[in-house]
Design a protein around this motif. Structure first.
Motif, PDB file in Angstrom:
ATOM      1  N   PRO A  51       0.812  -1.219   0.000  1.00 15.77           N
ATOM      2  CA  PRO A  51       0.000   0.000   0.000  1.00 15.77           C
ATOM      3  C   PRO A  51       0.850   1.276   0.000  1.00 15.77           C
ATOM      4  CG  PRO A  51      -0.939  -1.605   1.512  1.00 15.77           C
ATOM      5  CD  PRO A  51       0.418  -2.124   1.125  1.00 15.77           C
ATOM      6  N   GLY A  52       2.022   1.212   0.643  1.00 11.98           N
ATOM      7  CA  GLY A  52       2.935   2.351   0.596  1.00 11.98           C
ATOM      8  C   GLY A  52       3.491   2.562  -0.797  1.00 11.98           C
ATOM      9  N   SER A  53       3.783   1.461  -1.500  1.00 14.47           N
ATOM     10  CA  SER A  53       4.283   1.597  -2.871  1.00 14.47           C
ATOM     11  C   SER A  53       3.224   2.231  -3.762  1.00 14.47           C
ATOM     12  CB  SER A  53       4.728   0.231  -3.423  1.00 14.47           C
ATOM     13  OG  SER A  53       3.619  -0.589  -3.753  1.00 14.47           O
ATOM     14  N   ASP A  54       1.934   1.957  -3.506  1.00 16.33           N
ATOM     15  CA  ASP A  54       0.866   2.579  -4.296  1.00 16.33           C
ATOM     16  C   ASP A  54       0.860   4.098  -4.133  1.00 16.33           C
ATOM     17  OD1 ASP A  54       0.053   0.162  -5.269  1.00 16.33           O
ATOM     18  OD2 ASP A  54      -1.912   0.154  -4.295  1.00 16.33           O
ATOM     19  N   TRP A  55       1.126   4.569  -2.931  1.00 18.34           N
ATOM     20  CA  TRP A  55       1.218   6.007  -2.701  1.00 18.34           C
ATOM     21  C   TRP A  55       2.349   6.616  -3.532  1.00 18.34           C
ATOM     22  CZ3 TRP A  55      -1.449   9.657   0.214  1.00 18.34           C
ATOM     23  CH2 TRP A  55      -2.479   9.176   1.035  1.00 18.34           C
ATOM     24  N   ILE A  56       3.529   6.015  -3.456  1.00 20.62           N
ATOM     25  CA  ILE A  56       4.680   6.542  -4.192  1.00 20.62           C
ATOM     26  C   ILE A  56       4.396   6.532  -5.692  1.00 20.62           C
ATOM     27  CG2 ILE A  56       7.132   6.233  -4.694  1.00 20.62           C
ATOM     28  CD1 ILE A  56       6.571   7.061  -1.802  1.00 20.62           C
ATOM     29  N   GLU A  57       3.875   5.414  -6.190  1.00 28.12           N
ATOM     30  CA  GLU A  57       3.593   5.291  -7.624  1.00 28.12           C
ATOM     31  C   GLU A  57       2.614   6.358  -8.090  1.00 28.12           C
ATOM     32  OE1 GLU A  57       4.223   0.451  -7.448  1.00 28.12           O
ATOM     33  OE2 GLU A  57       2.208   1.304  -7.571  1.00 28.12           O
ATOM     34  N   ASP A  58       1.550   6.568  -7.321  1.00 27.89           N
ATOM     35  CA  ASP A  58       0.536   7.543  -7.716  1.00 27.89           C
ATOM     36  C   ASP A  58       1.118   8.955  -7.710  1.00 27.89           C
ATOM     37  OD1 ASP A  58      -1.961   8.187  -8.646  1.00 27.89           O
ATOM     38  OD2 ASP A  58      -2.991   7.961  -6.728  1.00 27.89           O
ATOM     39  N   LEU A  59       1.971   9.231  -6.734  1.00 27.37           N
ATOM     40  CA  LEU A  59       2.605  10.548  -6.673  1.00 27.37           C
ATOM     41  C   LEU A  59       3.538  10.768  -7.872  1.00 27.37           C
ATOM     42  CD1 LEU A  59       3.281  10.747  -2.845  1.00 27.37           C
ATOM     43  CD2 LEU A  59       2.148  12.538  -4.189  1.00 27.37           C
ATOM     44  N   VAL A  60       4.322   9.764  -8.228  1.00 28.65           N
ATOM     45  CA  VAL A  60       5.183   9.888  -9.418  1.00 28.65           C
ATOM     46  C   VAL A  60       4.323  10.128 -10.654  1.00 28.65           C
ATOM     47  CG1 VAL A  60       6.795   8.684 -10.937  1.00 28.65           C
ATOM     48  CG2 VAL A  60       7.044   8.473  -8.458  1.00 28.65           C
ATOM     49  N   LEU A  61       3.232   9.379 -10.784  1.00 29.52           N
ATOM     50  CA  LEU A  61       2.385   9.458 -11.965  1.00 29.52           C
ATOM     51  C   LEU A  61       1.700  10.813 -12.091  1.00 29.52           C
ATOM     52  CD1 LEU A  61       1.254   7.949 -14.408  1.00 29.52           C
ATOM     53  CD2 LEU A  61      -0.548   7.030 -12.923  1.00 29.52           C
ATOM     54  N   TYR A  95       8.816  -2.512  -1.435  1.00 23.55           N
ATOM     55  CA  TYR A  95       7.880  -2.681  -0.324  1.00 23.55           C
ATOM     56  C   TYR A  95       8.565  -2.451   1.023  1.00 23.55           C
ATOM     57  CZ  TYR A  95       4.764  -5.096  -3.687  1.00 23.55           C
ATOM     58  OH  TYR A  95       3.957  -5.425  -4.745  1.00 23.55           O
ATOM     59  N   GLU A  96       9.725  -3.046   1.187  1.00 24.29           N
ATOM     60  CA  GLU A  96      10.456  -2.918   2.453  1.00 24.29           C
ATOM     61  C   GLU A  96      10.832  -1.461   2.725  1.00 24.29           C
ATOM     62  OE1 GLU A  96      13.764  -5.556   2.260  1.00 24.29           O
ATOM     63  OE2 GLU A  96      12.530  -7.369   2.103  1.00 24.29           O
TER      64      GLU A  96
END
Length: 414
Positions: free
Chosen positions: A171-181, A370-371
């Motif tokens: 779920p944290g990776s989803d935040w980062i990905e969405d912010l980059v996008l 993820y880590e």
């Protein structure tokens, strides 16, 4: 010659004479075996999926597990992979294709029914995987009656759970990905997902720093995010209605949250206006899928995967609640929430769609990603210093150690 030797000689002679028949017999038995399928769906969705499989008319043996990555690796290493594996991402499937373990899917279904980015599994000659279930990300769920008005929301408003059975931190990776996008757009996002842009470059660095600033707003909320399962605790029925004492009202989560939130309980909106450092315009929608691949060239397995990917197979699957299809010949779901998700999944809203970046990455890079998100939240909760550029340099070293993939993965957005 003794009696025993005469018997052995007779049996050998019979085997030699009948050898062709024995081979044919065993070949026939092999083809009559049910098609073995390894997939991610358990409990209710396993029952629903098996109902769809029965309607396809091909005998099957389905194994559902939340640890399909580990189970598949074990089966492959033992020399007994399933005929069909369904994986939540293409990074691992690309590795298996590079190892020569996957069979091409050419001609088994109508490829025109799956446009970009779902057709990422095609090389110049072959296609190696097809999405049999799709989900939308880049959205935020909210409680009905608490619709967000726009502008970045404080950390206290966000329901965040980083835990998962086998992949905590995604779920944290989803935040980062969405912010980059949303901050840098599809081109930069795609280059990063494919390893062509460094983790330490501005698109990822600035996105990670924005997320870190959000977590620093409340160390207690950051700690709770690390310790909470993304499905809710203890009943795993979602986070929005879990009765949290601080009354969070928003959740950055994919469309699979419809399993928790019915149309009468929650609504959804694009995430871009609510992300930290924003509001941003909606540059694209992040999407994810469960992709089917062939580890066997058995005719029955080829027939089954073709029927499952077909318009009729996908219509039958998408007829179940909480299931969305990437097949453009499948009608959109009814209802406010279902229609909103379908328009974004199909690109009907005019926005590009980009595959989940961590799903595209090599497994070692994905796991390190993820880590790193877990570490960021944990260090924030502890009020410990975290050098984000140094953290990203570590991720880049993992990226640099990976061999280039050859099978597909040429296009992430479309």
């Amino acid at each position: 010659m003794t009696g025993r030797l005469k018997l052995v000689a007779l049996l050998v002679a019979l085997a030699l004479v009948a050898g062709g028949g024995l081979v044919a017999l065993w070949s026939q038995r092999d083809e009559e075996r049910p098609v073995t399928i390894l997939g991610p769906w358990t409990d209710t969705q396993e029952t629903q999926f098996e109902e769809v499989l029965r309607g396809l008319g091909v005998p099957f043996d389905y194994q559902g597990t939340a640890a399909q990555r580990e189970v598949l690796l074990s089966q492959v290493q033992s020399g007994e992979p399933p005929d069909i594996a369904i994986m939540p991402g293409v990074g691992e499937l690309a590795e298996y294709a590079d190892q020569g373990r996957l069979e091409p899917l050419n001609g088994l279904y109508d490829e025109t029914q799956y446009g970009a980015p779902w057709s990422s599994g095609r090389t110049s000659e072959h296609v190696y995987w097809v999405p049999v279930k799709a989900d939308l990300k880049s959205i935020v769920w909210y409680r009905k009656g608490n619709e967000p008005t726009g502008g970045p929301a404080p950390l206290e408003s966000w329901c965040i759970g980083m835990g998962d059975d086998g992949a905590s931190g995604w779920p944290g990776s989803d935040w980062i990905e969405d912010l980059v996008l949303q901050r840098s757009g599809p081109r930069a996002y795609s280059a990063w997902a494919l390893g062509r842009e460094k983790w330490t470059d501005k698109p990822v660095l600035s996105a990670w720093e924005a997320w870190g600033k959000l977590l620093k707003q409340n160390e207690r909320a950051a700690e709770r995010a690390v310790l909470t399962d993304h499905r809710g605790h203890p009943d795993r029925n979602g986070l929005l209605f879990a009765g949290w004492e601080d009354g969070c009202t928003l959740e950055h989560q994919g469309s699979f949250a419809t399993a928790f939130y019915g149309a009468q309980e929650a609504g959804l909106t694009d995430s871009a206006g609510l992300l930290p450092g924003g509001p941003y315009e909606v540059r694209a929608h992040e999407v994810t899928g469960d992709f089917a691949a062939l580890f066997s060239d058995r005719p029955r397995a080829r027939e089954l995967i073709g029927r499952l990917a077909s318009r009729d197979g996908q219509r039958a699957w998408a007829a179940h609640a909480n299931v969305f299809s990437a097949n453009n010949a499948v009608p959109a779901k009814a209802g406010e929430v279902g229609t909103a998700i379908a328009k974004r999944l199909t690109g009907e809203d005019g926005k590009p769609r980009c595959l989940d970046a961590s799903d595209v990455m090599a497994p070692a890079v994905r796991d390190a990603f993820y880590e790193a998100t877990l570490l960021t939240a944990a260090r924030t909760a502890e009020r410990s210093d975290l050098d984000i550029p140094d953290l990203l340099r570590d991720l880049q070293r993992v990226q640099d150690a990976q061999p280039p993939t050859r099978a597909g993965l040429k296009r992430v957005c479309g």
